[in-house]
Design an enzyme around this catalytic site. Structure first.
Site, PDB file in Angstrom:
ATOM      1  N   CYS A  98      33.827 -67.884  50.999  1.00  0.00           N
ATOM      2  CA  CYS A  98      33.079 -66.798  51.631  1.00  0.00           C
ATOM      3  C   CYS A  98      31.867 -66.578  50.741  1.00  0.00           C
ATOM      4  O   CYS A  98      31.817 -67.056  49.617  1.00  0.00           O
ATOM      5  CB  CYS A  98      33.891 -65.506  51.654  1.00  0.00           C
ATOM      6  SG  CYS A  98      35.325 -65.589  52.685  1.00  0.00           S
ATOM      7  N   ARG A 147      28.814 -71.254  52.852  1.00  0.00           N
ATOM      8  CA  ARG A 147      30.125 -70.972  52.224  1.00  0.00           C
ATOM      9  C   ARG A 147      31.129 -70.442  53.229  1.00  0.00           C
ATOM     10  O   ARG A 147      32.301 -70.297  52.918  1.00  0.00           O
ATOM     11  CB  ARG A 147      29.945 -69.957  51.098  1.00  0.00           C
ATOM     12  CG  ARG A 147      29.066 -70.381  49.952  1.00  0.00           C
ATOM     13  CD  ARG A 147      28.965 -69.303  48.910  1.00  0.00           C
ATOM     14  NE  ARG A 147      30.263 -68.943  48.410  1.00  0.00           N
ATOM     15  CZ  ARG A 147      30.927 -69.624  47.483  1.00  0.00           C
ATOM     16  NH1 ARG A 147      30.358 -70.695  46.975  1.00  0.00           N
ATOM     17  NH2 ARG A 147      32.122 -69.281  47.089  1.00  0.00           N
ATOM     18  N   TRP A 156      34.668 -66.986  55.663  1.00  0.00           N
ATOM     19  CA  TRP A 156      35.451 -68.138  56.116  1.00  0.00           C
ATOM     20  C   TRP A 156      36.871 -67.604  56.190  1.00  0.00           C
ATOM     21  O   TRP A 156      37.504 -67.360  55.159  1.00  0.00           O
ATOM     22  CB  TRP A 156      35.330 -69.291  55.132  1.00  0.00           C
ATOM     23  CG  TRP A 156      36.039 -70.546  55.563  1.00  0.00           C
ATOM     24  CD1 TRP A 156      35.622 -71.406  56.551  1.00  0.00           C
ATOM     25  CD2 TRP A 156      37.251 -71.088  55.051  1.00  0.00           C
ATOM     26  NE1 TRP A 156      36.500 -72.447  56.670  1.00  0.00           N
ATOM     27  CE2 TRP A 156      37.509 -72.286  55.765  1.00  0.00           C
ATOM     28  CE3 TRP A 156      38.141 -70.695  54.068  1.00  0.00           C
ATOM     29  CZ2 TRP A 156      38.615 -73.078  55.516  1.00  0.00           C
ATOM     30  CZ3 TRP A 156      39.252 -71.496  53.811  1.00  0.00           C
ATOM     31  CH2 TRP A 156      39.493 -72.664  54.545  1.00  0.00           C
ATOM     32  N   ASN A 207      35.637 -62.376  48.010  1.00  0.00           N
ATOM     33  CA  ASN A 207      35.775 -63.823  48.204  1.00  0.00           C
ATOM     34  C   ASN A 207      37.002 -64.250  47.417  1.00  0.00           C
ATOM     35  O   ASN A 207      37.075 -64.031  46.210  1.00  0.00           O
ATOM     36  CB  ASN A 207      34.520 -64.539  47.686  1.00  0.00           C
ATOM     37  CG  ASN A 207      34.694 -66.053  47.720  1.00  0.00           C
ATOM     38  OD1 ASN A 207      35.477 -66.560  48.524  1.00  0.00           O
ATOM     39  ND2 ASN A 207      34.011 -66.752  46.842  1.00  0.00           N
ATOM     40  N   GLY A 208      37.982 -64.840  48.117  1.00  0.00           N
ATOM     41  CA  GLY A 208      39.208 -65.263  47.434  1.00  0.00           C
ATOM     42  C   GLY A 208      40.420 -64.928  48.302  1.00  0.00           C
ATOM     43  O   GLY A 208      40.283 -64.647  49.483  1.00  0.00           O
ATOM     44  N   GLU A 230      35.807 -92.499  52.299  1.00  0.00           N
ATOM     45  CA  GLU A 230      34.711 -91.533  52.318  1.00  0.00           C
ATOM     46  C   GLU A 230      33.939 -91.624  53.626  1.00  0.00           C
ATOM     47  O   GLU A 230      33.615 -90.614  54.243  1.00  0.00           O
ATOM     48  CB  GLU A 230      33.780 -91.743  51.127  1.00  0.00           C
ATOM     49  CG  GLU A 230      32.578 -90.829  51.095  1.00  0.00           C
ATOM     50  CD  GLU A 230      32.932 -89.339  51.194  1.00  0.00           C
ATOM     51  OE1 GLU A 230      34.090 -88.955  51.007  1.00  0.00           O
ATOM     52  OE2 GLU A 230      32.032 -88.555  51.520  1.00  0.00           O
ATOM     53  N   LYS A 253      33.531 -88.429  56.212  1.00  0.00           N
ATOM     54  CA  LYS A 253      32.205 -87.953  56.652  1.00  0.00           C
ATOM     55  C   LYS A 253      32.158 -87.847  58.170  1.00  0.00           C
ATOM     56  O   LYS A 253      31.729 -86.855  58.740  1.00  0.00           O
ATOM     57  CB  LYS A 253      31.102 -88.897  56.178  1.00  0.00           C
ATOM     58  CG  LYS A 253      30.679 -88.757  54.765  1.00  0.00           C
ATOM     59  CD  LYS A 253      29.841 -87.550  54.442  1.00  0.00           C
ATOM     60  CE  LYS A 253      30.505 -86.362  53.866  1.00  0.00           C
ATOM     61  NZ  LYS A 253      31.481 -86.418  52.851  1.00  0.00           N
ATOM     62  N   GLU A 274      34.511 -84.944  59.522  1.00  0.00           N
ATOM     63  CA  GLU A 274      34.219 -83.535  59.229  1.00  0.00           C
ATOM     64  C   GLU A 274      32.960 -83.029  59.917  1.00  0.00           C
ATOM     65  O   GLU A 274      32.839 -81.836  60.150  1.00  0.00           O
ATOM     66  CB  GLU A 274      34.147 -83.273  57.731  1.00  0.00           C
ATOM     67  CG  GLU A 274      33.005 -83.867  56.995  1.00  0.00           C
ATOM     68  CD  GLU A 274      33.006 -83.408  55.525  1.00  0.00           C
ATOM     69  OE1 GLU A 274      33.321 -82.254  55.242  1.00  0.00           O
ATOM     70  OE2 GLU A 274      32.678 -84.236  54.675  1.00  0.00           O
ATOM     71  N   HIS A 278      50.415-104.534  59.366  1.00  0.00           N
ATOM     72  CA  HIS A 278      51.770-104.038  59.071  1.00  0.00           C
ATOM     73  C   HIS A 278      52.099-102.787  59.864  1.00  0.00           C
ATOM     74  O   HIS A 278      52.993-102.031  59.503  1.00  0.00           O
ATOM     75  CB  HIS A 278      51.910-103.777  57.570  1.00  0.00           C
ATOM     76  CG  HIS A 278      51.736-105.022  56.754  1.00  0.00           C
ATOM     77  ND1 HIS A 278      52.669-106.022  56.685  1.00  0.00           N
ATOM     78  CD2 HIS A 278      50.681-105.453  56.021  1.00  0.00           C
ATOM     79  CE1 HIS A 278      52.228-107.008  55.937  1.00  0.00           C
ATOM     80  NE2 HIS A 278      51.021-106.681  55.510  1.00  0.00           N
ATOM     81  N   LYS A 285      31.724 -74.872  52.226  1.00  0.00           N
ATOM     82  CA  LYS A 285      31.210 -75.803  51.211  1.00  0.00           C
ATOM     83  C   LYS A 285      32.099 -75.853  49.983  1.00  0.00           C
ATOM     84  O   LYS A 285      32.313 -76.897  49.410  1.00  0.00           O
ATOM     85  CB  LYS A 285      29.804 -75.377  50.783  1.00  0.00           C
ATOM     86  CG  LYS A 285      29.166 -76.282  49.730  1.00  0.00           C
ATOM     87  CD  LYS A 285      29.012 -77.715  50.226  1.00  0.00           C
ATOM     88  CE  LYS A 285      28.377 -78.611  49.194  1.00  0.00           C
ATOM     89  NZ  LYS A 285      28.398 -80.035  49.617  1.00  0.00           N
TER      90      LYS A 285
HETATM   91  C1  AGP Z   1      33.146 -83.147  51.472  1.00  0.00           C
HETATM   92  O1  AGP Z   1      32.209 -83.573  52.440  1.00  0.00           O
HETATM   93  C2  AGP Z   1      33.880 -81.900  51.874  1.00  0.00           C
HETATM   94  N1  AGP Z   1      33.001 -80.857  52.121  1.00  0.00           N
HETATM   95  C3  AGP Z   1      35.010 -81.565  50.930  1.00  0.00           C
HETATM   96  O2  AGP Z   1      35.955 -82.604  51.053  1.00  0.00           O
HETATM   97  C4  AGP Z   1      34.656 -81.429  49.428  1.00  0.00           C
HETATM   98  O3  AGP Z   1      34.317 -82.694  48.903  1.00  0.00           O
HETATM   99  C5  AGP Z   1      35.895 -80.914  48.693  1.00  0.00           C
HETATM  100  O4  AGP Z   1      36.216 -79.647  49.205  1.00  0.00           O
HETATM  101  C6  AGP Z   1      35.693 -80.825  47.174  1.00  0.00           C
HETATM  102  O5  AGP Z   1      34.641 -79.956  46.889  1.00  0.00           O
HETATM  103  P1  AGP Z   1      34.045 -79.934  45.382  1.00  0.00           P
HETATM  104  O6  AGP Z   1      33.451 -81.295  45.133  1.00  0.00           O
HETATM  105  O7  AGP Z   1      33.041 -78.843  45.368  1.00  0.00           O
HETATM  106  O8  AGP Z   1      35.215 -79.683  44.452  1.00  0.00           O
END
Ligand code: AGP
Length: 608
Positions: free
Chosen positions: A2, A27, A73, A97-98, A480, A484, A487, A503, A603
């Site tokens: 958040c 965020r 969030w 936030n938390g 990766e 990408k 998400e 397999h 993020k």
């Molecule tokens: C990556 O595209 C995502 N947004 C997510 O997997 C991110 O890499 C993960 O939450 C780790 O975040 P950080 O690198 O800030 O620890």
């Protein structure tokens, strides 16, 4: 998770709060709200994006010079108006936030005392708890300390007390919080982009320190009420760097920043052409003492760890394994002397990664953090930290951070190989030159393929399921590439070791199933061709990403092909990563989605 903001000073607070929230929307963005303090505390909040809140505020007269704001969030309670922050009680308004882990028992006890809850959030239990304690002692600092002693979980709070307009109080535990004094007055925020327009100097208060912000400035108190000093930090980002600079999305801007981010990061850690980290453990013989490297992270950072593990084992011949941070400490891992833990995190605030770091430290394992955000929690708590000077990464989907993390891991692998006597200075220098000069140039050349990749992407916009297949380093990279795509385009995809498909999972291949095949590793090229033949014979449409030299060397069946302007030297991951990032970006953009703020995501995930 958040975003929280606050301002108190000589100017109307609302515009500053809204611009701060706009800078923090990455965020979390499912609801937002503000509380403004003058003769009385006024709270306005709305489900939906920040624009919905702005719509609600339109037409009002908002001259108050003190306020707090929040962009959410959702963790507890749906993203609806009444669950949005700030949460108000008769004596205060609070943004958070938390996660308050013991909120259920607190809520039950507070309801018995007659508190009337209006939301399903965990935050409201903290607001009511503080309200009651403040009602007894009327001492904001002591009331906050007394309150947080009863809380389990993570928090960064911003609080305004109704009878103290003009003052904002803040405190943190495990969640990010910064406060700053600027010309206009005093600010608080979850992250730097919210303050960049006003100041580049800020405090990141220690946990268990209560901050008081007023028009005159900020001060900090310990739990005995004594004023304490905090370290002033500065950021070298410009406002422009934190803005889109003419790109349609932050994500594509940050992909295009990769060449210079890589060059800046690698040069930062090279001295006379060899890796130098300005760190006695990494630069000295201590590095040779490690018998195992454990790389721990989440998401994209964990995928960078997969690449790093390959390179460390390949060059230094040191066993290296990757752990998903959220699994790590609950698996009761066997740790011991000779272990080195490397934690990777762009934000440096990921709760799962922070928890893994603390677990390792408690076991006496040396910890090295590779982090992009200066002064972040992971950076501050690790024994050693290497920053990746990639500049702000605003898009939720991580791109340049992944590339520079892989670059730093490559340098560590080279340095470790030298320390272990497995690589002489001449070979090391050759690899470093390649990393410092050729790789950024190859990434730059790969960016030239953006239009070609966009054409491929358009053909994938209606796909339901995709496979990404590769072997060796390409297999790590496929994880990766697949994340990408998932998400930001919401298309399901799966990364699979190409040799493993037969397999089981090959049963999912049917006519026109798109399969992205990655071929950059020479010693497994022929095996990759077999895998491509296997899936094509079952109807798959193979989109091949291959280095030029392998394309020239082999006859390979495919349906679409992108020749990567990268040399197959073990450092191909950078150009290939850029190509897969572009593919995901163009698919999501072609689907008309919000590339920078994908649904359900944030993020930095600062809750476990
Ligand atoms: C990556 O595209 C995502 N947004 C997510 O997997 C991110 O890499 C993960 O939450 C780790 O975040 P950080 O690198 O800030 O620890």
């Amino acid at each position: 998770m958040c975003g929280i903001v606050g301002f108190t000073g000589k100017r109307a607070a609302l515009p500053l709060l809204l611009s701060g929230l706009s800078a923090l929307e990455y965020r979390g963005y499912d609801s937002a709200g503000v509380a403004l303090a003058a003769e009385r505390l006024v709270t306005v909040k709305s489900a939906g994006r920040l624009s919905c809140l702005q719509q609600k505020l339109k037409g009002g007269v908002w001259g108050q010079t003190c306020g707090i704001g929040h962009t959410r969030w959702a963790t507890h309670g749906a993203p609806v108006d009444h669950n949005a922050h700030p949460h108000a009680t008769p004596r205060l308004a609070m943004v958070h936030n938390g996660i308050i882990e013991n909120y259920a028992e607190l809520t039950a006890a507070l309801c018995e005392q007659g508190c009337v809850f209006r939301s399903e959030t965990d935050t409201e239990s903290a607001a009511w708890l503080l309200d009651g304690i403040y009602g007894e002692n009327h001492d904001p600092v002591q009331a906050i300390f007394k309150t947080i002693k009863q809380l389990r979980g993570s928090f960064a709070f911003g609080v305004i007390f109704a009878d103290r307009p003009g003052e904002i109080y803040a405190v943190r535990r495990d969640s990010p919080l910064i406060v700053a004094q600027a010309e206009e007055g005093s600010f608080l925020a979850s992250d730097v982009p919210a303050l960049l327009a006003h100041t580049k100097a800020y405090y990141r208060p220690d946990e268990g320190v209560v901050c008081r912000l007023s028009a005159q400035g900020v001060c900090f108190f310990d739990d005995e009420g004594k004023e304490v000093a905090q370290r002033l930090e500065t950021v070298d980002w410009s406002v422009e760097q934190a803005r889109k600079d003419g790109f349609e999305h932050f994500m594509i801007k940050e992909i295009y920043e990769e060449p210079q981010a890589l060059q800046r990061t690698v040069q930062h850690y090279l001295k006379k052409g060899l890796p130098r980290f300005q760190n006695p453990m990494l630069d000295g013989d201590a590095l040779a003492s490690f018998k195992r490297v454990i790389l721990v992270a989440c998401g994209t950072a964990m995928h960078a760890g997969l690449v790093g593990a390959y390179r460390i084992e390949k060059m230094a011949r040191v066993p290296a394994r990757v752990e998903i941070a959220s699994e790590f400490r609950y698996a009761d891992p066997v740790l011991g002397t000779g272990d080195l833990m490397i934690l990777l995190s762009q934000s440096g605030e990921t709760a799962d990664t922070l928890a893994a770091l603390r677990h390792a430290k408690a076991q006496g394992v040396p910890t090295l953090a590779i982090v992009n955000v200066v002064g972040s929690s992971v950076a501050r708590e690790a024994d050693h930290v290497l920053y990746t000077p990639a500049g702000p990464e605003i898009a939720v989907a991580s791109t340049k951070a992944y590339s520079v993390q892989c670059a730093v891991l490559e340098l560590i692998a080279i340095r470790m190989a030298m320390a272990k006597g497995r690589m002489d200075a001449h070979r090391a220098r050759g690899l470093c030159v390649q990393l410092a000069d050729h790789v950024p140039a190859e990434v730059l050349a790969t960016l030239e393929l953006s239009d070609r990749i966009r054409t491929l992407a358009v053909a994938l916009t209606d796909a339901q399921h995709l496979f990404y297949i590769g072997r060796d380093l390409d297999c790590a990279l496929c994880t990766e590439g697949s994340l990408k795509l998932k998400e930001i385009s919401y298309i399901h995809s799966e990364a699979y070791a190409a040799g493993e498909l037969k397999h089981g999972a090959i049963s999912l291949i049917e006519r026109d199933t798109p399969v992205v095949a990655l071929m950059t590793v020479p010693h497994v090229a022929e095996k990759m061709i077999s895998a491509i033949r296997e899936v094509r014979s079952r109807g798959a449409r193979v989109i091949l990403f291959i280095t030029r030299d392998l394309a020239e060397r082999y006859e390979i069946p495919f349906d679409d092909c992108v020749q990567l302007p990268v040399s197959s030297t073990g450092q191909t991951v950078f150009g290939a990563a850029t190509a897969l990032q572009l593919l995901a970006y163009h698919v999501a953009a072609a689907r008309g989605l919000d590339v920078d703020k994908p649904r359900n995501l944030a993020k930095s995930v600062t809750v476990e």
